[in-house]
Design a protein around this motif. Sequence first.
Motif, PDB file in Angstrom:
ATOM      1  N   LYS A  67       0.824  -1.206   0.000  1.00 42.22           N
ATOM      2  CA  LYS A  67       0.000   0.000   0.000  1.00 42.22           C
ATOM      3  C   LYS A  67       0.865   1.265   0.000  1.00 42.22           C
ATOM      4  N   ARG A  94       3.947   3.607  -4.327  1.00 44.89           N
ATOM      5  CA  ARG A  94       3.152   4.414  -5.270  1.00 44.89           C
ATOM      6  C   ARG A  94       3.005   3.725  -6.631  1.00 44.89           C
ATOM      7  N   MET A  99       0.344   1.045  -6.333  1.00 44.33           N
ATOM      8  CA  MET A  99      -0.996   1.612  -6.183  1.00 44.33           C
ATOM      9  C   MET A  99      -1.481   2.244  -7.492  1.00 44.33           C
ATOM     10  N   ASP A 114      -4.719   1.109  -9.504  1.00 45.90           N
ATOM     11  CA  ASP A 114      -5.738   2.088  -9.886  1.00 45.90           C
ATOM     12  C   ASP A 114      -6.123   1.931 -11.348  1.00 45.90           C
ATOM     13  N   HIS A 157      -9.092   0.710  -6.179  1.00 52.50           N
ATOM     14  CA  HIS A 157      -8.747   1.979  -5.564  1.00 52.50           C
ATOM     15  C   HIS A 157      -8.242   1.782  -4.144  1.00 52.50           C
ATOM     16  N   GLU A 158      -7.519   2.774  -3.662  1.00 52.17           N
ATOM     17  CA  GLU A 158      -6.886   2.684  -2.356  1.00 52.17           C
ATOM     18  C   GLU A 158      -7.916   2.462  -1.249  1.00 52.17           C
ATOM     19  N   LYS A 159      -9.089   3.065  -1.392  1.00 46.68           N
ATOM     20  CA  LYS A 159     -10.101   2.912  -0.330  1.00 46.68           C
ATOM     21  C   LYS A 159     -10.623   1.475  -0.241  1.00 46.68           C
ATOM     22  N   PHE A 212      -8.603  -1.154  -0.820  1.00 46.89           N
ATOM     23  CA  PHE A 212      -7.440  -2.005  -0.587  1.00 46.89           C
ATOM     24  C   PHE A 212      -7.592  -2.828   0.690  1.00 46.89           C
TER      25      PHE A 212
END
Length: 122
Positions: A81, A84, A87, A91, A96-98, A100
């Motif tokens: 996480k 970059r 991620m 993406d 998306h990160e939310k 993960f």
Amino acid sequence: AIRASGSVSMLTCFLLYILLNSFTMMNMLVGILVEVVGNTAEAEKKAAVETNVRESVRTVFEQMDADGSGRISRAEFLSMKSDRKVMKALDHLDIHEKHFDHYVDLLFQPQHELDIGDEDEG
């Protein structure tokens, strides 16, 4: 029979008919060929993308495997996480990160590790 009748108009109509049929058949064959080539190109493109994603995932998993065990622990997976590059790649795959943390909960049960070979089973 048309040449023997001496009718130039009938001969012209017959030749025009043959010419029109030849172009029609050629047009149909070209259309079929274009469709087959298009479908083949699309299938090859999908296969290339799948191979690229598979190799990328394998490379990332091998990099994440800090202890060299061939398995990814929850902590090793969570370290992804903070990367970059990873991620950004996720993406592009609409992960998306939310979301993960939800994937982490789905992939890892308590004291469970993700085997690097698991991704080949699909």
